[in-house]
Design an enzyme around this catalytic site. Sequence first.
Site, PDB file in Angstrom:
ATOM      1  N   HIS A  63     115.959  49.756  19.300  1.00 12.70           N
ATOM      2  CA  HIS A  63     113.898  49.132  18.371  1.00 12.70           C
ATOM      3  C   HIS A  63     113.528  50.161  18.390  1.00 12.70           C
ATOM      4  CE1 HIS A  63     111.158  46.714  16.265  1.00 12.70           C
ATOM      5  NE2 HIS A  63     110.731  48.102  16.152  1.00 12.70           N
TER       6      HIS A  63
ATOM      7  N   HIS B 144     111.007  53.186  15.966  1.00 16.65           N
ATOM      8  CA  HIS B 144     109.964  54.270  14.834  1.00 16.65           C
ATOM      9  C   HIS B 144     110.596  55.753  15.573  1.00 16.65           C
ATOM     10  CE1 HIS B 144     108.283  50.841  13.611  1.00 16.65           C
ATOM     11  NE2 HIS B 144     108.733  50.180  15.076  1.00 16.65           N
TER      12      HIS B 144
ATOM     13  N   LYS C 217     115.156  44.519   8.278  1.00 22.05           N
ATOM     14  CA  LYS C 217     113.546  44.301   8.674  1.00 22.05           C
ATOM     15  C   LYS C 217     113.046  43.550   7.629  1.00 22.05           C
ATOM     16  CE  LYS C 217     110.673  44.468  11.599  1.00 22.05           C
ATOM     17  NZ  LYS C 217     111.098  45.706  12.630  1.00 22.05           N
TER      18      LYS C 217
ATOM     19  N   ALA D 185      97.704  50.086  16.312  1.00 24.78           N
ATOM     20  CA  ALA D 185      99.289  49.500  16.928  1.00 24.78           C
ATOM     21  C   ALA D 185     100.585  50.632  17.168  1.00 24.78           C
ATOM     22  CB  ALA D 185      99.267  47.849  16.411  1.00 24.78           C
TER      23      ALA D 185
END
Length: 344
Positions: free
Chosen positions: A13, A15, A99, A263
């Site tokens: 996982h 980004h 997702k 976040a």
Amino acid sequence: MQTLEITQPDDGHLHVRDGATLSAVVKASAQQFGRAIIMPNLKPPVTTVSQAEAYYQRICAAVPDDQPFQPLMTLYLTDHTTPADIEQVAQSPLVYAVKYYPAGATTHSDAGVTDLRKVWPLLQAMADWGVPLLIHGEVTRRSIDVFDKEAVFIEEVLAPLLDAFPRLKVVLEHITTEQAVQFVLQGEDRLAATITAHHLLMNRNALFQGGIRPHHYCLPILKREQHRQALLYAISTGNPRFFLGTDSAPHLLAAKETACGCAGMYTAPLAMPLYAMAFESVNALDKLEAFASFYGADFYHLPRNQRTLTLQRTDWRVPDFYPVADNRVLPPYAGQTLTWQVVA
Ligand code: DOR
Ligand code: ZN
């Protein structure tokens, strides 16, 4: 000096963003991981296979030639995704999963699903095609306390979803609670969960350590110590349905240190050292390789990596920041000492 040679891990996982940030951050992942499941929450999101394939090319172009790294692409589920999109995912050699962000749950989730009933036929298509659903498991109702959103999601959404689609493969991502650990332990083989290094190492006190700490703000938010202990228990079991997913989520300094900060923790450059520290803290270093390098690959039916990664028990100081073009991203533990280091 203690060293640990393991099969090269995969990040379940990640980004990596786009543009200048992508170029600056992806190398840190490629230095440690052979492959990574790439999150599709760009602005605008990656909602079609052709967009995912174009994004794949941009990521590959940003990876240094001497660091082979395979991005495993995902599609962002929206109210407007079609069964044909799902079929294309099933047939794409580059796209591995879809997702599900509940609309409003987190960064760039406004295009997410507003009501699961709207995508019901797509979930059936995913079950039929064997496409895994990756879930950001938090409810979005304002009345639910931020620390309870994951536990409520499991009860209200995830359990009924798994019952409704008995063949759907699901990854409950970045789990943070003992409820999630128990739910996964009691679940079927088609249900897995990823665990971040930061949720293994920090409890919610880290958000307020001597003052408010924007670089420790992520979603799902850090939880109480009892939940961190449950995550440590999960990794110490060696259960193959818990595997590594960093959720490394870089934001430029100004977007974190502001009145309404984003976040996400940029953990990629520290990822394997942090996981080694977490496993060592529960005397489970012997379980690190399978968690990091076997179970994710097995879940996605990928061959395990051929190369190796060597970690050494040595102190090193985390940089104060990492440059991104003319800007900066700050990792957690900036300026602090970690006790494990990647050496080869
Ligand atoms: O902390 C987070 N950051 N959680 C998410 O779910 C999204 C991520 C991001 O993209 O920044
Ligand atoms: Zn994420």
